[in-house]
Scaffold this motif. Sequence first.
Motif, short mmCIF file in Angstrom:
data_model
loop_
_atom_site.label_atom_id
_atom_site.label_comp_id
_atom_site.label_asym_id
_atom_site.label_seq_id
_atom_site.Cartn_x
_atom_site.Cartn_y
_atom_site.Cartn_z
N LYS A 53 -10.81 12.40 2.07
CA LYS A 53 -9.75 11.42 1.82
C LYS A 53 -9.95 10.73 0.47
O LYS A 53 -9.02 10.59 -0.31
N LEU A 57 -7.47 10.91 -2.77
CA LEU A 57 -6.88 9.70 -3.37
C LEU A 57 -7.17 9.63 -4.86
O LEU A 57 -6.32 9.27 -5.66
N ILE A 118 -3.51 0.27 -6.61
CA ILE A 118 -4.30 0.89 -5.55
C ILE A 118 -4.62 -0.18 -4.50
O ILE A 118 -5.08 -1.26 -4.84
N SER A 119 -4.39 0.14 -3.25
CA SER A 119 -4.70 -0.82 -2.18
C SER A 119 -6.21 -0.94 -2.00
O SER A 119 -6.97 -0.05 -2.38
N SER A 121 -7.93 -0.79 0.75
CA SER A 121 -8.45 0.23 1.66
C SER A 121 -8.56 1.59 0.96
O SER A 121 -9.53 2.31 1.16
N ASP A 122 -7.59 1.95 0.12
CA ASP A 122 -7.68 3.20 -0.62
C ASP A 122 -8.83 3.16 -1.63
O ASP A 122 -9.57 4.13 -1.78
N GLU A 125 -12.01 3.79 0.18
CA GLU A 125 -12.17 5.22 0.51
C GLU A 125 -12.65 5.98 -0.73
O GLU A 125 -13.49 6.87 -0.63
#
Length: 134
Positions: A53, A57, A118-119, A121-122, A125
Amino acid sequence: MKKSIWMPVSISVVMLMAACGGGEEKKAEEKASTAETTAPAADNSMVADVTGKGKELMAAQDCATCHKETEKVIGPSFKEIAAKYPSNPENIATLADKIISGGSGNWGEIPMAPHAGISKSDAEEMVKYILTVK
């Protein structure tokens, strides 16, 4: 006349069902066999999911312009980052914030551009992936 039409259709349906019969059992056996041979070790299962993931991203962003996995380009390599920062919740949060807000000084004078789109959480990751590169 109607019997002559339905008889070949009925026979075709029966033959089709017979040809496909047992497929469910075979599929279930194949899935079980595949799961046994491709399942990662219990201690690496979470890393494998995060790695995929996070890497995906990053591929959608401009990270590769300045960073490579094992060699320094403009910014440090992911391997260098992973060596400097142990993978723990505090470092993951700090580095995720650095991705979002940008900055300079930790790796030299060239600043890292902010990635405000970019969030959190992203970004986390992405950091989890970076910290797996050895």
